[in-house]
Every structure is written in C-alpha cells, then in structure tokens.
Design an enzyme around this catalytic site. Sequence first.
Site, PDB file in Angstrom:
ATOM      1  N   GLU A   1       6.712  -8.103   2.500  1.00 19.67           N
ATOM      2  CA  GLU A   1       8.064  -8.185   3.058  1.00 19.67           C
ATOM      3  C   GLU A   1       8.224  -7.336   4.317  1.00 19.67           C
ATOM      4  OE1 GLU A   1      12.528  -6.966   1.516  1.00 19.67           O
ATOM      5  OE2 GLU A   1      11.154  -7.950   0.114  1.00 19.67           O
ATOM      6  N   ASP A   2       7.579  -6.170   4.363  1.00 22.70           N
ATOM      7  CA  ASP A   2       7.861  -5.218   5.438  1.00 22.70           C
ATOM      8  C   ASP A   2       6.669  -4.905   6.347  1.00 22.70           C
ATOM      9  OD1 ASP A   2      10.492  -4.968   4.615  1.00 22.70           O
ATOM     10  OD2 ASP A   2      10.055  -3.326   3.242  1.00 22.70           O
TER      11      ASP A   2
END
Length: 448
Positions: A75-76
């Site tokens: 996600e990051d």
Amino acid sequence: MADSCSSLEPVDRIVGQILEAIHFAATKHKDQRRKDPEKTPYINHPIGVAYILLKEGGVYDTDVLQAAILHDTVEDTNTTFDEVESKFGPEVRHIVSEVTDDKRLPKLERKQLQIVHAKTSSHKAKLVKLGDKLFNLRDLNRVTPEGWTQERVDEYFLWAHKVVEGLKGTNEALENELYKLFAQLFGLRCYNCASSESFDDCSENEKVDCTSGFDRCYRGEIFYDINSQTVKTYGKGCTTAAQCTDQNDLMCKNIKSSGVKNVKCHMKCCTEDLCNSSAGVQVSILILFTEENVWKLCEQIRDEKEQNLSEYYSVFISNEKRQDYHVLLLRQVDAKCLIYDLDSILPFPCPFEQYVQQAIQNDRQLKKHFHRKFRVIPAEIFLSTFASDRSHMKKPNGEWVKPPPPYSPIRSEESTMNLQEFIDMSQGEGEGQVMDYKTFIKSFTSTE
C-alpha cells in the site's frame, strides 16, 4: 488457543522467517516516518502490530506475524503482491492483499470499504486489522499527529470503531483492549433497569452513562429458589468485559455464594450505545451462527406463507481451501435480486448490484486457490437437508466460542451435522449449484 500453532515449528526457523520479514519491511519503509512530532521511523508501526498480536493476542501463527510486519508494504511502497509471494509464500500474500487499500480509489471510499469488508475478511486478516487499529489508536492517545485537529482524531476513533465492530469474535483479548479505548473517548450509554416480572416490565426509558472501565451494556436474567418458590430477576445496565459471562456476572456470583439453590443465570452483552434493548442483544448473540440465521429466515418465509419460498436461495461463500465461509439469503423476483445479510451494515435487504460492489470484492488480487466459490441452494432444499450440531462453534475443551442460540440444533432426516458439505465447493457434489465469481454475478445481475 485458536491462534497458536498446533505443532510448533523449530524456533530457529520461526525466528528466521520473522527477521526476514522485518528486514524486508525495514528496507521498503527506510525513508518513511510516522506523522507524530518525533518523526518516528515508520517501521516501528508494523513491528509494533506484530508485537501486539504476539504478546497481547496470543497469536503465534508465523504467516499472520509476517503479514502484520508486511501489511503496509504494498500500500505504501513500491512493493508488489507477486514480490511478497515470491519471498514469503501465497498465504502471506493473501493476508496482505486483504488488508491493503486500493490507493487508486478516493480516500473516503477506501475507508468505507474497510468497514464493509471487515466482516467478510479471513480470520488471519482480521487479526492483522485488530492489531493495526490497536497500535494506531494507542498512538493517537499518546500524541496528536502533526496537522491533525482533535476533531480529526475523534473522527478516526469513530471510523475505527465501525471497522472493529465488523471484526468482533476474532480475538477477545485484542477486542477488549480496543473497546477500553473506545469507552475512554466516547463513554458508553446503556439502558438501566431492574424488574421481578419481565423485561417487558423493565422500563427502557432510563438511560445511563457508564463510568470509566464499564465498556459493555448487559441484559441479564437470574432464577433461583427460596422456600420452594422460584424468584426471577431481570436487569439491564453497564458492566465490564470480564463480567460478560454467566459464570462471572457479579450479581450471579453473590446469589450463589449466599447459599440459595438452583441458581440459573443468563447474561448477554454488547458494545454499542443503547444496544441492550431486547432486540439488540439477541441479534449480537447469533452473529457467529450465520448459517442458522439464514435457515431461520427461510423457515419464517415458509411458515408465514406471505411470499413464495421458491424465489429464495441460500448462498454459501467459501473457496477451495475452505478458509472461512459466509452465508446469505438471496431472493430472485423476475429480473431483480435482493440480498439478505444479517452480518452486513448494508441495507436489509440490499439490491444485488450494490451488495456485489460494496461487500463482495473481486478476485483479481488473489491467487487462484483463494478465489471465492458460491454454492447456491434453493431455500426449500436448504430447509430440508441442512443440519448442524454446532460442534464447529466449540473450543477444544468443549466450551462454546459464543453462547449458542436458544433453540435446538437444526437437524435433517438424514443428518445431525453436514455443514462441511455445504462449505465444500467441489463441483457436482452436494446440494445446489457451485458457481465461480463470474458465473454467480452473471446469474443474478439484473437484466433490466
């Protein structure tokens, strides 16, 4: 313990797997910082989530702990799901994929989807989500992130509470810690009353704000004999998680210790404001018996004879590995379909297309053996063939995971327990028809 390894792996291998995940995540997050004033290294967060799962949740599953450490990498950072799988295997990939937001979507939509998907996530993904929320909420209690107002902090707590509501029944220790935090911020309001007649005689007009530490509303009844007469007491009010069992209820303990005979206690608890009305607590007890909820709905439709039972289907959702399952009721009238899902926060009933969009995720990020299958069974056949002795809801020591419904277990003419036959997604076996995701959507999407 449900989350412990049934046969422990060699310690050096486990340590190696955990360290490999930490090294991988630390490399990926090396330039990232948390939003607190101290600019804490971001890697502290995923390591902290894994530590909470292990030390407070009693979770020793290596896949879960690795997934907790890796849960923000896709996600990051520039990590891909394929990269996670190549290094840590398909199970870790699956868990990480379940807890990863799609950054292509607007933030508000991503947050809403976390609420919607909480209940249908796998048990392992739910554990990671609980640990993640607990770490973040404690961090918010410790210090306000730079640029955040108190209003934004409160909004995060409110949103997290909605997510955690969908995770209930996953890990009692972690959930208790989370609800302590919610109670500190919001407090809790419960109906409060007592009666010797009935719950109907117990007025629900009195509402009380629970004092600190009381994080549950309860609805309880106690029966005991004095001088050959049965005394009945009904009550509602605030209590604690520790007292939310028939054995630990303080009033019940006091009556038993006084020497009276034939004491019977029945305690039901819930965690939302004013949830201890007669209806509210009853539903919360049945949530973990989703297949029986659907069976009872079918029975009600059949007995009331106000609707055509042939329009209804029970739908079991699982996969080839039978990793968790969910059951819902589907109604097909002409070209329109409705979904009845007692475990969902969506409308009841919910239009099929809306339910698919908001509650059933597609399989594009999942490996093939994790793809969902749908066993669709006409309601009339489901009523006559399904059976469950509820043994799947008991711990190894024989205790219930949650108190069972008050009615007798469901039996068919041929069986007392065949739940696994309905969860089994083998083509051509069992009742009804097994469909893959695309076939299921195509079969019931409106043609208008």
